[in-house]
Design a protein around this motif. Structure first.
Motif, PDB file in Angstrom:
ATOM      1  N   ARG A  66      60.664 -14.413  23.313  1.00  0.00           N
ATOM      2  CA  ARG A  66      61.824 -14.627  22.256  1.00  0.00           C
ATOM      3  C   ARG A  66      61.590 -14.680  20.951  1.00  0.00           C
ATOM      4  O   ARG A  66      62.287 -13.930  20.163  1.00  0.00           O
ATOM      5  N   LYS A  67      60.298 -14.887  20.388  1.00  0.00           N
ATOM      6  CA  LYS A  67      59.834 -14.660  19.054  1.00  0.00           C
ATOM      7  C   LYS A  67      59.822 -13.184  18.787  1.00  0.00           C
ATOM      8  O   LYS A  67      60.093 -12.695  17.808  1.00  0.00           O
ATOM      9  N   LYS A  69      61.057 -10.664  20.505  1.00  0.00           N
ATOM     10  CA  LYS A  69      62.294  -9.920  20.593  1.00  0.00           C
ATOM     11  C   LYS A  69      63.106 -10.288  19.049  1.00  0.00           C
ATOM     12  O   LYS A  69      63.894  -9.356  18.709  1.00  0.00           O
ATOM     13  N   ASN A  70      63.187 -11.471  18.894  1.00  0.00           N
ATOM     14  CA  ASN A  70      63.881 -11.715  17.527  1.00  0.00           C
ATOM     15  C   ASN A  70      63.248 -10.855  16.410  1.00  0.00           C
ATOM     16  O   ASN A  70      64.150 -10.285  15.472  1.00  0.00           O
ATOM     17  N   PHE A  71      62.140 -10.799  16.140  1.00  0.00           N
ATOM     18  CA  PHE A  71      61.571  -9.866  15.321  1.00  0.00           C
ATOM     19  C   PHE A  71      61.818  -8.376  15.457  1.00  0.00           C
ATOM     20  O   PHE A  71      62.383  -7.801  14.213  1.00  0.00           O
ATOM     21  N   LEU A  73      64.730  -7.382  16.852  1.00  0.00           N
ATOM     22  CA  LEU A  73      66.336  -7.561  16.555  1.00  0.00           C
ATOM     23  C   LEU A  73      66.358  -7.444  15.040  1.00  0.00           C
ATOM     24  O   LEU A  73      67.311  -6.901  14.548  1.00  0.00           O
ATOM     25  N   SER A  74      65.682  -8.402  14.450  1.00  0.00           N
ATOM     26  CA  SER A  74      65.894  -8.496  13.011  1.00  0.00           C
ATOM     27  C   SER A  74      65.651  -7.292  12.093  1.00  0.00           C
ATOM     28  O   SER A  74      66.099  -6.924  11.288  1.00  0.00           O
ATOM     29  N   GLU A  83      70.740 -12.612  10.088  1.00  0.00           N
ATOM     30  CA  GLU A  83      70.229 -13.208  11.681  1.00  0.00           C
ATOM     31  C   GLU A  83      70.831 -12.185  12.487  1.00  0.00           C
ATOM     32  O   GLU A  83      72.050 -11.627  12.217  1.00  0.00           O
ATOM     33  N   PRO A  84      70.194 -11.706  13.448  1.00  0.00           N
ATOM     34  CA  PRO A  84      70.492 -10.783  14.384  1.00  0.00           C
ATOM     35  C   PRO A  84      71.845 -11.270  15.289  1.00  0.00           C
ATOM     36  O   PRO A  84      71.634 -12.385  15.799  1.00  0.00           O
ATOM     37  N   THR A  85      72.764 -10.375  15.472  1.00  0.00           N
ATOM     38  CA  THR A  85      73.818 -10.797  16.504  1.00  0.00           C
ATOM     39  C   THR A  85      73.831 -10.162  17.775  1.00  0.00           C
ATOM     40  O   THR A  85      74.019 -10.338  18.962  1.00  0.00           O
ATOM     41  N   LYS A  87      72.041  -8.976  21.325  1.00  0.00           N
ATOM     42  CA  LYS A  87      71.308  -9.868  22.297  1.00  0.00           C
ATOM     43  C   LYS A  87      69.846  -9.026  22.958  1.00  0.00           C
ATOM     44  O   LYS A  87      69.163  -9.847  23.581  1.00  0.00           O
TER      45      LYS A  87
END
Length: 252
Positions: A66-67, A69-71, A73-74, A83-85, A87
């Motif tokens: 999750r961490k 992927k969030n990097f 996406l961001s 913040e990424p929208t 998914k």
């Protein structure tokens, strides 16, 4: 008697299970714009993503993935959003490409195509510490692109992030030690101000970047462009040997 023995054995087995290391594996993954439907009949800007994915213990791997992927996406966000929208990586890459197409349609003479290069690599592994190097470089018009390098430190037993403060026994003492190393590297004497050469540390006070990278031999601190100096100076790296930093570390 037999009941007490059975309970004792059960408690021992539970304790052993709690002390076992989490079994996780790390694999390399990649993604490019060529995998997107939108690019089948349209010339798309290049999007190249190389990253790692963690498998094994479900709870732990999900936290780490999750961490990561969030990097990713961001990194693909354009505009004012923080913040990424999106998914998924595919959705985020599609949004990046759609933004480029919209800008190109609005400004047909726009020079240069957008592109994005993102990577997440595992650079250190031990029983109680994983370190990932996270890089992103985007060009979205103008004279040049912009990139950053940060690090993500993880407890592989829980999947939780290890804060910089948690990695050092005394962050303030280590910062003072690191400043001496930085001054030596940049040839700034002890009686000079930290900003007397080319740097622009806030309040004329030395500080470390927010994240630290670990390898088997060194600690790595990277000041990205514009952090403490001009874009032309490029990223500025401070590397400290593990053997020198060891008295300040709270992890092996």
């Amino acid at each position: 008697m037999y009941y007490k023995i059975a309970v004792a054995i059960f408690i021992a087995l539970v304790a052993m299970g709690c002390n076992e290391e989490k079994n996780i594996e790390i694999s390399s993954e990649s993604f490019t714009e060529k995998e997107l439907t939108i690019c089948e009949n349209t010339r798309c800007p290049e999007v190249t993503i190389n990253y790692v994915e963690v498998f094994g213990d479900t709870e732990v791997s999900e936290k780490i993935n999750r961490k990561i992927k969030n990097f990713i996406l961001s990194s693909l966000i354009l505009g004012e959003d923080t913040e990424p929208t999106a998914k998924t990586i595919e959705e985020a890459a599609t949004g990046f490409i759609e933004a480029y197409i919209a800008d190109k349609n609005a400004f047909p003479d726009m020079a240069g195509e957008y592109f994005a290069e993102i990577s997440v690599n595992e650079i250190y592994t031990s029983a109680d510490h994983l370190c990932f190097e996270m890089r992103q470089y985007l060009y979205t018009g103008g004279a040049h692109g912009y990139g950053t390098t940060t690090f993500l430190n993880i407890n592989p037993q829980t999947g939780d992030e290890l804060s910089t403060e948690a990695l050092f026994t005394n962050k303030n003492e280590f910062t003072a030690f690191a400043e001496k190393k930085f001054r030596q590297q940049q040839e700034i004497s002890a009686d000079q101000g930290i900003n007397d050469t080319k740097f622009w540390f806030e309040n004329e006070t030395f500080y470390l970047p927010e994240s630290v990278g670990f390898t088997r031999d060194s600690l790595i601190f990277i000041y990205n462009q514009y952090d403490i100096a001009s874009y032309a100076d490029g990223p500025i790296e401070l590397k400290i040997a593990i053997k020198d930093a060891e008295p300040f570390l709270s992890t092996d």
